[in-house]
Design an enzyme around this catalytic site. Structure first.
Site, PDB file in Angstrom:
ATOM      1  N   LYS A 168      48.097   8.312  46.878  1.00  0.00           N
ATOM      2  CA  LYS A 168      47.595   7.287  47.793  1.00  0.00           C
ATOM      3  C   LYS A 168      48.408   7.376  49.077  1.00  0.00           C
ATOM      4  O   LYS A 168      49.516   6.861  49.141  1.00  0.00           O
ATOM      5  CB  LYS A 168      47.746   5.895  47.175  1.00  0.00           C
ATOM      6  N   CYS A 276      63.666   7.654  57.240  1.00  0.00           N
ATOM      7  CA  CYS A 276      64.615   6.826  56.462  1.00  0.00           C
ATOM      8  C   CYS A 276      66.038   7.352  56.583  1.00  0.00           C
ATOM      9  O   CYS A 276      66.987   6.643  56.276  1.00  0.00           O
ATOM     10  CB  CYS A 276      64.193   6.815  54.998  1.00  0.00           C
TER      11      CYS A 276
HETATM   12  O1  LIG Z   1      63.582  15.915  53.508  1.00  0.00           O
HETATM   13  C1  LIG Z   1      63.184  15.442  52.435  1.00  0.00           C
HETATM   14  O2  LIG Z   1      63.024  16.120  51.398  1.00  0.00           O
HETATM   15  C2  LIG Z   1      62.858  14.002  52.354  1.00  0.00           C
HETATM   16  O3  LIG Z   1      62.572  13.520  51.258  1.00  0.00           O
HETATM   17  C3  LIG Z   1      62.865  13.220  53.563  1.00  0.00           C
HETATM   18  C4  LIG Z   1      62.671  11.870  53.477  1.00  0.00           C
HETATM   19  C5  LIG Z   1      62.554  11.107  54.673  1.00  0.00           C
HETATM   20  C6  LIG Z   1      62.166   9.812  54.620  1.00  0.00           C
HETATM   21  O4  LIG Z   1      61.924   9.060  55.664  1.00  0.00           O
END
Ligand SMILES: O=C(O)C(=O)/C=C/C=C/O
Length: 464
Positions: A168, A276
């Site tokens: 989703k 994040c």
């Molecule tokens: O770079 C990644 O594998 C990842 O999970 C990045 C996450 C970012 C979230 O906002």
């Protein structure tokens, strides 16, 4: 009109909703919205495909991951266009990060799964070994900030471990998932292995609640994460959460100042700060504080503007800019809405912003803003810097800028975060544990840890 993708084919069902281009605010596409009947059909399709998919040898599933990676390469430009249409991301970032990571995710987990050793233990006369069985049907709920990167980051390990999925995507960013559905069909992936339904958070809730869903993996806000936890609690479904962050950056006087300015600016303003892992709290050793702040503010003024994903999110970011001013912050740069005198003036842009002078206890420094903004504050001692960085309810990522190797290891090991980058940011080895502590989430994905989440080990002990 984008349709759901269920049982290997399109399904045009449910009301439709609009998706806006964040650059101009104009409607860029319409999408079908999943209702309970659509969600149930998707889960049942995944359930029906689960047995045969799980029965495949892992080497064959790894082969399917490689074919999906090839399919992404084949449709690269369509994926880039779809992602930019929904998010307004810069072309350079979309072509070098967002879509290439989709290819990397499938290829990495094909290899990690194919080469994964199983445990075996031998005592005198007793042999114990483990086998890994998939969880079954996994609900994959994906955010709007790195839509394709994060969908594939979850799909690759879930699928190669033998699960079938119902995805989703966010209601803001369905485009790249819709192209991926076509890639699944073009690749000849067995019907029902991947199912994609569209809608709002309510559609995600339909999946989380569905008794046919065995596990939930989610990246997004902490608030949504806690809502999902409450929903799955009575069924004790496995959950993997990658939630919010309020990430700190520590800049020591012995840093390479050019690298620190470039790296911290990238960590604050990349993707409009809508990652994040972005830095929102910067702590700079007092002796270089003024110089660093001046250079960071200059970098902020040179950033290619990226719109916020929605008017609502833009308003949230602007409310924090207003909060900072109301609390007497010193605004080093930005703090408002850019004026372009072109079609972008009806988009969702905010100015890249740097503020200083607020209390550590200001909401500005406690809550995730998720925009192109950071607060900067000075520190004197290393111990003080560590306490400042750790003084947060979140603990996802941190950056550390120093050329002193002893200090790098000493400080990094004391930071309460799942990820610490030293003299760099968002450099990713996909085999490493990835996730956060405190309000930033539960569990780790990445490398074999992703396979651990998406499968259940059975320990078999035989008396020889
Ligand atoms: O770079 C990644 O594998 C990842 O999970 C990045 C996450 C970012 C979230 O906002």
């Amino acid at each position: 009109m984008l349709t759901h993708f269920i049982g290997g084919g399109p399904l045009a069902a449910g009301k439709s909703f609009p998706v806006h281009d964040p650059v101009t605010g104009a409607v860029v596409r319409h999408v079908h919205e999943a209702d309970p009947e659509v969600a149930d059909r998707a889960v049942r399709a995944a359930r029906e495909a689960a047995r045969d998919w799980a029965a495949l040898p892992v080497g064959e599933r790894a082969g399917w991951m490689r074919r999906l990676a090839e399919g992404i390469e084949r449709r690269f430009d369509d994926l880039v266009a779809a992602e930019i249409a929904d998010t307004g991301k810069p072309l350079e970032q979309t072509r070098t990060l967002d879509i290439p990571r989709g290819i990397a995710n499938f290829r990495a987990f094909a290899e990690i799964a194919a080469q994964r050793p199983d445990d075996a233990f031998h005592l005198a006369g007793v042999l114990s070994y483990t086998v890994h069985r998939p969880l079954g049907v996994v609900a994959v709920i994906v955010p709007w900030n790195l839509p394709f990167l994060l969908m594939t980051w979850k799909l690759a390990p879930a699928l190669v471990s033998g699960n079938t999925v119902v995805v989703k995507p966010s209601e803001h960013t369905p485009g790249s998932a819709a192209v991926f559905a076509e890639i699944c069909a073009e690749t000849g992936l067995p019907p029902g292995v991947v199912n994609i339904i569209f809608g709002y958070g309510s559609a995600g809730r339909l999946l989380v609640e569905h008794p046919g869903v065995d596990a939930v993996t989610f990246t997004g806000s902490t608030a949504t994460g806690t809502a999902i936890m409450r929903t799955v609690a009575e069924r004790v479904k496995p959950i993997s959460f990658e939630l919010g962050g309020k990430n700190a950056g520590l800049v020591f006087e012995d840093c390479d100042l050019d690298r620190a300015v470039e790296g911290t600016a990238r960590s604050v303003f990349t993707n409009g700060g809508q990652v994040c892992l972005c830095t929102e709290r910067l702590y700079v050793q007092r002796s270089i504080f003024e110089e660093f702040c001046g250079r960071l503010a200059q970098s902020a003024r040179e950033v290619e503007p990226q719109p916020m994903i929605s008017a609502e999110h833009r308003d949230k970011v602007l409310s924090f800019y207003a909060l900072a001013r109301s609390e007497g912050a010193k605004v080093l740069t930005g703090g408002g809405v850019p004026v372009f005198n072109d079609h972008r003036d009806s988009g969702y842009f905010v100015e890249p912003t740097v503020v200083a002078g607020l209390s550590e206890w200001s909401r500005f420094n406690r809550e995730e803003i998720f925009g192109p903004v950071c607060h900067v504050a000075p520190f004197d001692s290393e111990a003080e810097a560590i306490d400042l960085a750790n003084g947060s309810d979140y603990g996802l990522a941190a950056t550390l800028w120093t050329t002193n190797l002893d200090r790098a290891h000493r400080v990094a090991q004391r930071l309460e975060a799942g990820l610490v980058w030293v003299n760099t940011w968002y450099l990713r080895d996909l085999r490493t544990p990835f996730g956060g502590v405190k309000l930033s989430g539960i569990g780790r994905e990445g490398g074999a840890r992703s396979l651990d989440f998406y499968s259940e080990p059975t320990t078999i002990t035989i008396k020889l």
